[in-house]
Design a protein around this motif. Structure first.
Motif, mmCIF file in Angstrom:
data_model
loop_
_atom_site.group_PDB
_atom_site.id
_atom_site.type_symbol
_atom_site.label_atom_id
_atom_site.label_comp_id
_atom_site.label_asym_id
_atom_site.label_seq_id
_atom_site.Cartn_x
_atom_site.Cartn_y
_atom_site.Cartn_z
ATOM 1 N N TRP A 653 38.184 36.818 34.382
ATOM 2 C CA TRP A 653 37.080 37.671 33.929
ATOM 3 C C TRP A 653 35.815 36.836 33.733
ATOM 4 O O TRP A 653 34.731 37.210 34.191
ATOM 5 C CB TRP A 653 37.474 38.373 32.631
ATOM 6 C CG TRP A 653 36.346 39.122 31.983
ATOM 7 C CD1 TRP A 653 35.420 38.628 31.109
ATOM 8 C CD2 TRP A 653 36.008 40.505 32.166
ATOM 9 N NE1 TRP A 653 34.536 39.614 30.735
ATOM 10 C CE2 TRP A 653 34.865 40.774 31.368
ATOM 11 C CE3 TRP A 653 36.557 41.532 32.911
ATOM 12 C CZ2 TRP A 653 34.273 42.024 31.307
ATOM 13 C CZ3 TRP A 653 35.956 42.783 32.855
ATOM 14 C CH2 TRP A 653 34.839 43.025 32.056
ATOM 15 N N HIS A 656 34.480 35.654 37.106
ATOM 16 C CA HIS A 656 33.762 36.737 37.797
ATOM 17 C C HIS A 656 32.386 36.944 37.172
ATOM 18 O O HIS A 656 31.393 37.158 37.880
ATOM 19 C CB HIS A 656 34.587 38.020 37.729
ATOM 20 C CG HIS A 656 33.943 39.186 38.405
ATOM 21 N ND1 HIS A 656 33.037 40.018 37.769
ATOM 22 C CD2 HIS A 656 34.048 39.665 39.671
ATOM 23 C CE1 HIS A 656 32.626 40.938 38.596
ATOM 24 N NE2 HIS A 656 33.222 40.755 39.764
ATOM 25 N N TYR A 819 37.742 40.693 41.211
ATOM 26 C CA TYR A 819 37.782 41.711 40.166
ATOM 27 C C TYR A 819 39.008 42.601 40.315
ATOM 28 O O TYR A 819 39.701 42.898 39.341
ATOM 29 C CB TYR A 819 36.517 42.559 40.196
ATOM 30 C CG TYR A 819 36.298 43.331 38.916
ATOM 31 C CD1 TYR A 819 35.616 42.755 37.860
ATOM 32 C CD2 TYR A 819 36.811 44.607 38.752
ATOM 33 C CE1 TYR A 819 35.436 43.439 36.668
ATOM 34 C CE2 TYR A 819 36.639 45.301 37.563
ATOM 35 C CZ TYR A 819 35.947 44.709 36.525
ATOM 36 O OH TYR A 819 35.792 45.382 35.342
ATOM 37 N N ALA A 823 40.636 40.192 37.420
ATOM 38 C CA ALA A 823 39.722 40.377 36.287
ATOM 39 C C ALA A 823 39.901 41.727 35.606
ATOM 40 O O ALA A 823 39.783 41.838 34.385
ATOM 41 C CB ALA A 823 38.277 40.205 36.757
ATOM 42 N N ILE A 824 40.231 42.768 36.371
ATOM 43 C CA ILE A 824 40.359 44.099 35.781
ATOM 44 C C ILE A 824 41.479 44.132 34.747
ATOM 45 O O ILE A 824 41.433 44.911 33.785
ATOM 46 C CB ILE A 824 40.612 45.141 36.900
ATOM 47 C CG1 ILE A 824 40.702 46.548 36.324
ATOM 48 C CG2 ILE A 824 41.857 44.798 37.683
ATOM 49 C CD1 ILE A 824 39.478 47.011 35.607
ATOM 50 N N LEU A 923 27.442 44.139 35.714
ATOM 51 C CA LEU A 923 28.491 44.937 36.324
ATOM 52 C C LEU A 923 27.926 46.220 36.933
ATOM 53 O O LEU A 923 28.396 46.679 37.983
ATOM 54 C CB LEU A 923 29.569 45.280 35.291
ATOM 55 C CG LEU A 923 30.682 44.258 35.072
ATOM 56 C CD1 LEU A 923 31.627 44.740 33.991
ATOM 57 C CD2 LEU A 923 31.442 43.978 36.361
ATOM 58 N N ALA A 1025 38.093 48.128 43.881
ATOM 59 C CA ALA A 1025 37.233 47.391 42.955
ATOM 60 C C ALA A 1025 36.068 48.256 42.479
ATOM 61 O O ALA A 1025 35.698 48.203 41.296
ATOM 62 C CB ALA A 1025 36.712 46.117 43.626
ATOM 63 N N ILE A 1029 35.469 48.991 38.547
ATOM 64 C CA ILE A 1029 34.228 48.645 37.849
ATOM 65 C C ILE A 1029 33.640 49.881 37.192
ATOM 66 O O ILE A 1029 33.135 49.831 36.062
ATOM 67 C CB ILE A 1029 33.229 48.001 38.828
ATOM 68 C CG1 ILE A 1029 33.774 46.667 39.354
ATOM 69 C CG2 ILE A 1029 31.891 47.769 38.144
ATOM 70 C CD1 ILE A 1029 32.927 46.042 40.442
ATOM 71 N N THR A 1032 35.584 50.527 34.146
ATOM 72 C CA THR A 1032 35.264 49.526 33.133
ATOM 73 C C THR A 1032 33.997 49.897 32.389
ATOM 74 O O THR A 1032 33.923 49.801 31.155
ATOM 75 C CB THR A 1032 35.111 48.141 33.787
ATOM 76 O OG1 THR A 1032 36.331 47.788 34.442
ATOM 77 C CG2 THR A 1032 34.772 47.084 32.740
#
Length: 1470
Positions: A653, A656, A819, A823-824, A923, A1025, A1029, A1032
């Motif tokens: 994370w 990224h 991601y 990262a997610i 983001l 992705a 995002i 997120t």
């Protein structure tokens, strides 16, 4: 020639030169190497070089032997001179000199990483291993640095201890251990000890076998005496030993490098190399003197003004590499012939060595001698690395510091390291660069590579420490050292090639660890958490409008039926506390800002593209090639094989985040094409081979298949001679056999040798670099495709700089893979942390309410006792139980408050360091660019709109949507049912001359920029992705970081909604995982008012694409989730369908706001567990109505399939309910059986609500033949049959209602949703909709007669729903807050209408029939006469059953013969 040599070596003519040389030698080497008889000014320097070459080793040996032991104190050792011998014979110790983990003693499955065998990871439930040396007397210690924070037992054991998969260190009599994961110490028995440890902590284990004590240290701070009665004496010798649970890992230091936190008086098990350290100290002292002289000599020349460190390296090396080849025949450096061989021997002027050549010759001798000691890791860490730090201005114990470097560092720190990379690259520090130049010139490359690797590994270990405060001094200094080393071009290139992507990865230096809890408490004055709020209903304006019109009666207002009282509103004190808490979070943000900045500068140095030449590639070019392999190993392979990541999600994370910041900064400095667009990948890149996208699957399938299938479209866009298409030509198999191109591609893809090892980055510190693969895909020269072409590739990129466009594309593509791959997972984990905090806050609130109630009850009890003189036994018991209950509640409250405080501290770090506003904005830009690329590739109308408006974009105006113009654009819609079957993938509205719509980027060009069908080439992880995002931003980070802060967020959501509506069922997407992600995100959009309004703003074309897919027949497809989405558009408009929580559960448990885990990043297909507030969409309902009215055949097929699935779901539920009813004991029921039963009930409810919406929007489907493709009679009969079947089996005792009542009363797990309200409300809604008095009288008559004629029709079942007796099991009157008075009134009128129709039917004489066949009952339903026959076979049944069967099959269900027609059986007349 003479002038050239004179300018190269210089000429010295001063008579004072002789004394100057002596002074220089004395200053550099001391008196021992001064030659008093060397006075010839022409040969003085040459003689000194020869003399020093012959005697330097001897002088060093003499000095080392006579060196006093006190000089070793700076190395933090406490040993005697005997440790320098080849064997370690220190008293109290037994074992080899080199101490490592002994693999032969391992118990359980574990892995030793690296050649030094000090890094270990557990691969079984509990694995134990010990070291190779033991101690029996004296004071000894070793350190371990934790890679994880789980269950590990670290300590000592004897050789007699035996361990297993269940027992480890500390579980036997003569073993002792400490476990910070459980905060306990172990020696057979266990007790509380120490502190909870964190990843990166250094645990020191110090044993004193003279006193029999054992003490542990955490980051140099004592945890107290763990054991004071350690058994010692004859026959007892203790080995260092560790036990690890699954996936736990650590890095041990037995003394092969200096301890990070040495403890005075305790010796390492592996003796330090004292002689080598002393020798290195002497050599470095001489080398520093030489560097001073060289810098002084260089200072006489004009200053170097090159922009990068290459100028320093290249400008000096051209001269140095010629001048330094004097007297070097015995050197490890292998020079070419000396330039002196070209000079006339009689020219004394040229024979004389210049001062610079003399100094470099001396430096060669010193560095050559130093090469032998730098092979020892301990020497590198204890001697060289501190000098690197000193030359950069960082203070070191006992070593001098360059004052100018100190001033530079302090100034950079004051500026929070802004522009550090530019300063280092533009004006490299001369002292450090000179040192590195000397090392690169005179040291073997392999030796220097090891030296640099040891330095970076040590810095990484120090960086991984948990910061003792919010200054992050260790982390800042570590990154500063790396940036300082990278100001030297050769060093920078080497680190990127061989260090930052091998034993350790660069992302370790991009992580920001949360400090200890004590540090957070020093920042957060008072922990705060969100208190539960009263449930006042959704804020959706449409719901409020409906309530104002009287259709709902304060549906969400608290009533007396609530068993749990609602909490009061937030007090002013709580608001003040919240403000203070957020201010403290801002302090965390400011505290980590310098660290984030220097991490960015570190990345910018790795992305430097100005240092490439015709001989060497730029740093950015090297980095991108290595970054590709990093993504492949850590993201792509993990997604394909394990669904787990090798790296920590927290590290990924941060990696990224920093990379995205760097990319945005570089993009802003040098944007491509439209400067107002955020970083994105052009649509053409998906098909032209410029990126290989890691050879992952594309949306349309595997790449070779797509190229063969869509070859003509590719040729039309790219041209037939394009290398991407040509790369497939030799392998094109026209016979349809196995395509050899696939094999060639597989040869270029990673093989088994590159599969990710199941070890983390911390455990890979000592891992040797993997050999390069022969078939690896690296960067290619111009004209070469991303596929594995025939020919060879080098493992390193070619010389020169990388194209800016190519670099941007690779970085953006890698960011999306990073991601999606890792990262997610960290974002989901943080969201879970917040949701758990909200759940605990709810629990604490409930406990506080219970405390109030119990306290009031206790006061009543005590009040009653005051009026009595004596208590009886029952009163005493009552009082005792009440007091005990209050005590337990107070204890529970204290536990929850403690947990909430700890959670609030963690959330403070999340808010201040992870979910920051800057991260949100970045983001959002990432999301915008990715969404733009996908929409441009998938939607020709969007592409045309962007092209039309791109020239008119003003600064600050949306370049993605062009303001509100696109959202309001109502594009022409053409149903897929109206399109030619030859063009199933066509999605454009306008007629086309070819099979696919083309997007023209350049009107003057003959070839289009993109073709609509080529959207299938988009890699799957780009779509995934983008969706992640989006989730997120709107679910995970919001509301902690309000999403409204994002510029033009509403327009972005509309654009994303348009993509979801059009693509969630796109036939160009064949990957099931991607289709699943799209429909889940669309379902998530339908759960919240804001995103529902976004769907309503989507252009007509996309809305109708969605509607067409949602009402497609429920056969041969996964319909559960799409039905869930359909019902969401109706939620709030149906009968008693305006609640968030099921009314019967809300009355029992209260109605809480759903957490994000329940809210919709991933909507479960179990599908109807009610936790979402209503947000109906009249706009989408109107679109569905229009579609059903305009497409009669599709509408009839949809309704028929809906009735079939509804019948199946209810039948399955009822069958399983009956099976469960036969099992009297709950414990004998299988959990799986109960779960399936509850799931079928959920599916039934969802389908019933979809039926209610369909009948409400288009009731004429049941009565008008032109509205249902002449299937209205059948659809009406089936609808009435299913509705009456549900009423009969739920409400009528003889029909199965007793079993349903018992299931509701049993209260089995997962069956809390099974209730009369849930089962009957949609049925009541269907009946009210099809018998709405506003409908035509003809329609009402047909429906009424069909219902009354239905054999399963039971009026008492309908009356069951309207019972006014409070003692009855169920009645809609018991839910006044969920069922409005208007709805109840409509239901009453409906029952009255049906009662009247039934009575009229009963009083009407039914005509008899005397025919023998017509008197028989249908053998299918046994409810109607068998009055219809199949032809030609002649088998007969009732008309309703036959027509229902003909919807799905054209064969007789008795003999399977093909049916030509059906005929009615005429009754036989008398």
């Amino acid at each position: 020639m003479m002038n050239v040599l004179r300018s190269m070596f210089g000429v010295c003519s001063s008579s004072a030169e002789k004394g100057e040389v002596h002074d220089m030698i004395k200053k550099i080497f001391g008196n021992e190497l001064v030659m008093k008889d060397n006075t010839d000014k022409h040969t003085q320097r040459s003689k000194y070089v020869n003399y020093i070459s012959e005697n330097l080793t001897k002088i060093l040996d003499a000095k080392v032997n006579s060196y006093k032991i006190k000089s070793t104190k700076k190395h933090n050792v406490n040993v005697t001179t005997e440790t320098a011998e080849s064997n370690d014979e220190r008293p109290g110790r037994v074992g080899p000199k080199l101490v490592v983990f002994d693999a032969s003693t391992g118990t359980g499955r574990l892995v030793l990483v690296g050649d030094e065998r000090v890094s270990i990871q557990g691969l079984s439930s509990f694995a134990t291993i010990r070291a190779t040396a033991c101690v029996f007397s004296g004071k000894w210690m070793y350190e371990v640095q934790l890679g994880t924070k789980g269950i590990m037992q670290i300590g000592w054991c004897t050789s007699s201890c035996t361990f297993s998969m269940d027992t480890g260190v500390g579980d036997t009599a003569h073993s002792y251990a400490y476990d910070g994961g459980r905060v306990r110490k172990w020696n057979v028995a266990t007790s509380q000890y120490g502190q909870s440890w964190l990843p990166g902590d250094v645990i020191g284990s110090c044993i004193d076998l003279d006193k029999g004590t054992l003490e542990y240290y955490r980051n140099g701070v004592s945890l107290g005496l763990a054991f004071d009665k350690v058994a010692h004496g004859s026959g007892l010798a203790y080995f260092p030993a560790v036990s690890l649970a699954m996936q736990e890992h650590l890095y041990a230091n037995f003394g092969h490098v200096p301890f990070i936190f040495p403890i005075e008086g305790f010796a390492p098990l592996q003796a330090p190399p004292i002689r080598e350290c002393i020798r290195a100290t002497l050599l470095f002292k001489s080398l520093e003197g030489l560097i001073d002289e060289l810098n002084r000599l260089a200072g006489l020349k004009p200053p170097v003004t090159a922009k990068i460190s290459k100028a320093k390296s290249d400008s000096s090396k051209a001269e140095v590499e010629v001048a330094l080849r004097i007297h070097s025949s015995n050197s490890i450096y292998s020079p070419r012939a000396s330039p002196h061989s070209m000079v006339d021997a009689q020219s004394t002027e040229v024979k004389k060595m210049s001062k610079r050549a003399f100094l470099m010759s001396l430096a060669r001798l010193v560095v050559a001698e130093m090469g032998t000691v730098l092979r020892v890791t301990y020497v590198v860490v204890s001697e060289l690395l501190p000098r690197f730090r000193g030359t950069l201005g960082l203070k070191n114990r006992g070593l001098g510091v360059d004052q100018s470097a100190v001033e530079f560092y302090l100034k950079a720190k004051e500026d929070k390291f802004n522009g550090l990379s530019q300063k280092f690259l533009a004006q490299p520090q001369p002292r450090l660069c000179t040192l590195l130049d000397l090392l690169w010139t005179f040291l073997e490359e392999a030796a220097l590579c090891d030296v640099l690797e040891h330095c970076v590994v040590r810095e990484c270990l120090l960086y991984d420490l948990v910061s003792p405060d919010m200054n992050f001094t260790q982390q800042l200094e570590g990154l500063y050292v790396l940036c300082g080393l990278m100001q030297h071009r050769d060093t920078r290139h080497h680190l990127v090639k061989y260090v930052f992507f091998n034993k350790i990865t660069f992302d370790n230096f991009l992580n920001i660890k949360c400090p200890d809890e004590t540090v957070l408490r020093s920042i957060i004055r008072k922990p705060w958490w969100q208190r539960p709020t009263s449930v006042q209903g959704e804020t959706d304006p449409q719901i409020a409008e409906i309530a104002e019109k009287g259709m709902t009666r304060s549906t969400f207002a608290p009533t007396g039926t609530d068993k749990i009282s609602k909490p009061p509103p937030s007090s002013p004190d709580d608001s003040t506390l919240e403000t203070q808490y957020k201010d403290d979070c801002d302090k965390i943000t400011k505290a980590i800002a310098p660290l984030e900045r220097i991490q960015l500068e570190f990345l910018l140095m790795l992305l430097d593209n100005t240092d490439g030449t015709t001989m060497v590639p730029s740093t950015r070019k090297i980095f991108l090639e290595k970054f590709r392999r990093y993504i492949m190993d850590n993201c792509i392979l993990d997604m394909r094989l394990f669904n787990v990541s090798r790296n920590s999600p927290a590290i990924s994370w941060c990696c990224h985040a920093r990379l995205l910041t760097a990319v945005l900064r570089l993009w802003n400095e040098n944007p491509l094409n439209n400067p107002h667009l955020p970083p994105h990948i052009p649509a053409r890149t998906f098909i032209d081979g410029e990126l290989d996208f890691y050879n992952v699957d594309r949306l349309g399938g595997v790449l070779p298949f797509l190229v063969r299938t869509l070859r003509q479209d590719l040729i039309q866009v790219l041209g037939e001679e394009n290398p991407f298409i040509q790369s497939f030509e030799p392998n094109y198999n026209r016979a349809g056999g196995i395509d050899t191109g696939v094999n060639d591609m597989a040869a270029g893809s990673p093989g088994l040798a590159t599969l990710p090892q199941v070890i983390s980055s911390m455990a890979r510190f000592m891992h040797p670099p993997m050999p390069p693969m022969a078939n690896s895909l690296y960067s290619r020269p111009a004209g070469e495709t991303a596929l594995a072409l025939k020919g060879t590739r080098s493992t390193m990129p070619g010389a020169g700089c990388i194209d800016v466009r190519t670099a941007y594309l690779r970085l953006i593509d890698g960011l999306l893979a990073l991601y999606h791959g890792i990262a997610i997972k960290h974002a989901e984990k943080l969201c879970e942390l917040r949701d758990n905090q909200l759940d605990m806050a709810d629990c604490l609130h409930d406990i506080e309410q219970r405390i109030v109630a119990v306290s009031n009850e206790l006061q009543v009890v005590e009040g009653d006792l005051c009026t009595k003189t004596e208590m009886n036994e029952s009163e005493k018991i009552r009082r005792l139980l009440t007091e005990k209950m209050l005590s337990e509640l107070e204890r529970s409250k204290a536990v929850y408050e403690e947990k909430l405080e700890a959670s609030a501290l963690q959330m403070a770090w999340v808010i201040g360091a992870i979910w920051t506003k800057q991260r949100q904005q970045e983001l959002a830009k990432h999301f915008t660019g990715t969404l733009h690329s996908l929409r441009y590739a998938s939607d020709p109308d969007y592409a045309a709109h962007v092209q039309a408006t791109s020239k008119e974009i003003l600064p600050g105006k949306s370049s993605i949507l062009g303001g509100a113009s696109y959202a309001s654009l109502q594009l022409e819609y053409t149903s897929s049912s109206d399109q030619s079957p030859q063009t199933p993938t066509s999605r454009a509205a306008s007629p086309r001359t070819c099979s696919n719509t083309q997007i023209e980027m350049n009107p003057t060009s003959n070839s289009p920029e993109f073709s609509e069908s080529l959207f299938a080439f988009v890699p799957e992880y780009h779509v995934d992705a983008m969706l992640e995002i989006c989730n997120t931003l709107r679910l995970y980070m919001h509301p902690t970081v309000p999403v409204q802060q994002v510029s033009e967020w509403e327009e972005l959501v509309v654009s994303c909604a348009a993509f979801l509506c059009s693509e969630f069922a796109d036939p160009r997407i064949v990957l099931a995982s991607t289709r699943e992600s799209l429909v889940q995100t669309l379902a998530s959009f339908a759960t919240q008012p804001a995103t529902m309004r976004a769907i309503e703003r989507v252009p007509l074309k996309q809305q109708m694409c969605m509607v067409e897919e949602l009402v497609r027949p429920y056969q041969n497809r996964a319909w559960a989730q799409s039905n869930w989405v359909l019902v969401r558009f109706w939620h709030g408009s149906g009968f008693g369908f305006r609640h968030r929580q099921w009314p019967h559960l809300a009355a029992r448990y209260g109605d809480r706001e759903p957490t994000v885990n329940n809210l919709g990043a991933k909507v479960d297909a179990g599908l109807m567990s009610q936790c979402f507030g209503p947000c109906p969409s009249e706009v989408i309902q109107g679109r569905i109505r229009d579609y059903l009215n305009d497409h009669q055949k599709e509408a009839a097929q949809f309704l028929n399939s809906l009735l079939s699935q509804l019948n199946w779901a209810f039948s399955e539920f009822f069958t399983m309910m009956q099976e469960m009813d036969r099992v009297q004991i709950d414990a004998h029921l299988e959990p799986r059986h109960i779960k399936l039963c509850a799931t079928c009930f959920d599916l039934y409810h969802g389908l019933a609500r979809a039926l209610e919406m369909t009948l409400a929007l288009s009731p004429e489907l049941l009565t008008k033949s032109e509205s249902s493709d002449n299937q209205n009679e059948l659809l009406l009969g089936r609808t009435c049959q299913i509705l009456m079947a549900v009423v009969s089996r739920i409400c009528v005792r003889g029909g199965g209602a007793a079993g349903f009542r018992r299931l509701v009363a049993r209260g089995l797990p997962d069956t809390d949703r099974v209730h009369y309200y849930v089962a009957l409300a949609p049925v009541a809604g269907c009946l009210i909709r099809i018998l709405d008095p506003k409908l035509p009288q003809d329609h009402l008559s047909k429906v009424t007669n069909s219902l009354v004629s239905e054999p399963l029709f039971r009026l008492d079942g309908l009356e069951f729903m309207l019972e006014k007796d409070k003692n009855k099991n169920f009645s809609f009157y018991k839910f006044p807050d969920d069922v409005s008075a208007q709805e109840l009134n409509s239901l009453e009128k409906l029952v009255e209408r049906l009662r009247a129709a039934r009575d009229a039917q009963m009083t009407t004489k039914s005509p008899g029939s005397s025919g023998t066949q017509s008197d028989l009952l249908c053998t299918i339903c046994y409810a109607r006469p068998a009055d219809t026959a199949f032809m030609p076979c002649g088998h007969h049944s009732c008309r309703a059953c036959i027509m229902q069967h003909l919807l799905n099959s054209k064969q007789c269900f008795f003999c399977k013969a093909e049916i030509d027609t059906v005929r009615e059986i005429e009754p036989v007349t008398a």
